[in-house]
Scaffold this motif. Structure first.
Motif, short mmCIF file in Angstrom:
data_model
loop_
_atom_site.label_atom_id
_atom_site.label_comp_id
_atom_site.label_asym_id
_atom_site.label_seq_id
_atom_site.Cartn_x
_atom_site.Cartn_y
_atom_site.Cartn_z
N ALA A 55 0.88 -1.18 0.00
CA ALA A 55 0.00 0.00 0.00
C ALA A 55 0.91 1.21 0.00
CB ALA A 55 -0.90 0.01 1.23
N LEU A 56 0.55 2.24 -0.75
CA LEU A 56 1.41 3.44 -0.81
C LEU A 56 0.56 4.70 -0.83
CD1 LEU A 56 1.85 4.02 -4.34
CD2 LEU A 56 2.81 1.80 -3.84
N TYR A 57 0.99 5.65 -0.01
CA TYR A 57 0.27 6.92 0.11
C TYR A 57 1.11 7.88 0.92
CZ TYR A 57 -0.80 4.62 4.57
OH TYR A 57 -0.71 3.96 5.76
N GLY A 58 0.76 9.15 0.84
CA GLY A 58 1.32 10.17 1.70
C GLY A 58 0.21 11.04 2.23
N ASP A 59 0.57 11.96 3.14
CA ASP A 59 -0.36 13.01 3.57
C ASP A 59 -1.59 12.43 4.25
OD1 ASP A 59 0.81 15.63 1.97
OD2 ASP A 59 1.15 13.75 0.92
#
Length: 439
Positions: A133-137
């Motif tokens: 899983a990949l994300y920021g903020d």
């Protein structure tokens, strides 16, 4: 005053007297995992507010519970806010784990134990096909994607989570209590799979102290930059913030650049690139984006991409370096949107072909996924993006990635606004890796 009245007066003060006694904080909390980069290992990090022992008791799932134990140590972290709140960050490294084996564990000491959690030791084979899983903020307030990510992690959908900068909004606030609450929120993800991070601009207060103290990434740079291997990929995590917070030391920018070049040289040695041909980077502020917020990509034309000429000596950017060493995929956040780019270098599109742009692309592929959810809401897009912008969405959501094998990577973006619908997906296919693949 008579004795009866005096007794009642004391009793009346009892609640105040009790409130004046600080609680004892020996219970572990904020439990999270990270991968130290060594096969057969896992690092457990947690927090207490009084000093206690640092032990992880663990065992193979289905076997005898807690028949193994490992000890570590705790470091005192004093937040720089007005209250100078003190907390103890505990770290214990588990070694000798069997690849792809599920373990049950808890952490703490005889002064208090955590809940029971589980994880699967990472497979150290280069033929492993890890899922991310990949994300920021992602913030403490309005963390819209969090519930879906919690459930999917506990369903076993991911081997690793990549959080590409900006945590809690902001960890230092309310004398770091927001940081505590955020770390509690992500425990239901990060206590089950390695939670790999890089710093963002929202971590900058007090010289990134909350970030540097709370997370435990590989290497010896206080989690600011590092690399690790998994499956057929070499991963590099970097700090884009060294280009913006020069008050914390211009030398950090050059030190990171020097480290990046050496790391890329090592990854490109023929014997290393043959085993792990994919090179994937993650950093917070993107080199390219088409958001209409007068931020990095529009206002500065990306210091990260082109460097800075207002420093002495001038600071080199990263685009040419990554291109020269054949970086395949670059993951970014910071913009509160999702944007997939065509293969791009020097502001120009270099598709593999018109029909199959991501099959043998002739430049790195960039993906920006910074819309997990925070109090700043999502951003707007420029209505007239440049030619390299392939797909854009302002939905809240997050990305998924699988490094399938040495030639194929699958990427998709999930919309939380649309109840988990996959709104975009691509296959990146490369039969050759490295600088020569661009031609």
């Amino acid at each position: 005053m008579g004795p009866v009245h005096a007794a009642w007066a004391v009793l009346g003060l009892a609640p105040l007297l009790v409130l004046g006694i600080p609680p004892v904080w020996t219970q572990p909390e904020q439990v999270h995992l990270s991968y130290p980069g060594e096969p057969g290992s896992m690092l457990v990090t947690w927090t207490t507010f009084n000093k206690t022992g640092s032990t992880v008791e663990y065992g193979v799932m289905g076997g005898r519970l807690f028949d193994m134990a490992a000890k570590g140590d705790a470091t005192l972290f004093v937040d720089s806010g007005t209250e100078k709140r003190r907390m103890f960050i505990h770290r214990v490294t588990l070694t000798g784990l069997k690849p792809a084996t599920a373990y049950v564990y808890h952490c703490g000491s005889d002064d208090g134990w955590s809940d029971v959690f589980s994880f699967t030791a990472l497979n150290d084979s280069s033929s492993f096909s890890p899922r991310f899983a990949l994300y920021g903020d992602l913030g403490n307030e309005n963390p819209q994607s969090l519930a879906r990510l919690q459930k999917e992690t506990q369903l076993g959908m991911y081997d690793v989570v990549l959080h590409i900068g900006d945590f809690a909004y902001d960890m230092h606030e309310d004398n770091a209590r927001i940081g505590d609450e955020f770390m509690r929120q992500i425990q239901s993800i990060a206590a089950y799979v390695p939670y790999m991070t890089c710093p963002g601009n929202h971590e900058s207060t007090y010289n990134f102290s909350n970030y540097r103290n709370r997370f435990s990434m590989p290497g010896r740079t206080e989690s600011l930059w590092y690399s690790w291997n998994l499956g057929s990929a070499h991963f590099i995590s970097l700090s884009t913030e060294v280009y913006f917070y020069l008050e914390f030391g211009l030398e950090l920018l050059f030190k990171q650049f020097e480290w990046l070049e050496k790391d890329l040289q090592e990854a490109n040695r023929p014997e290393n690139r043959a085993v792990r041909p994919w090179i994937i980077t993650m950093g917070h502020r993107p080199m390219y984006c088409s958001d209409d917020d007068q931020d990095d990509c529009t206002k500065f034309d990306s210091f990260v991409r082109r460097g800075r000429n207002d420093t002495k000596p001038p600071a080199p950017g990263l685009e040419d370096l990554f291109y020269r060493y054949g970086v395949d995929l670059e993951l970014w956040a910071h913009e509160h949107t999702y944007e997939r780019l065509w293969p791009v270098y020097g502001d120009k599109v270099f598709n593999g072909s018109k029909e199959q742009p991501y099959v043998n692309p002739r430049a790195p592929v960039h993906v920006v996924t910074g819309s997990a959810g925070c109090r700043e809401r999502t951003d707007r897009f420029n209505p007239n993006p440049k030619a390299w912008s392939a797909f854009r969405s302002t939905d809240y959501g997050y990305g998924r990635m699988q490094v399938v094998n040495t030639t194929h990577i699958y990427l998709e973006q999930v919309s939380d606004d649309q109840y988990g619908k996959v709104i975009d997906s691509i296959w990146v296919v490369k039969e050759e890796h490295g600088f020569s693949a661009w031609f």
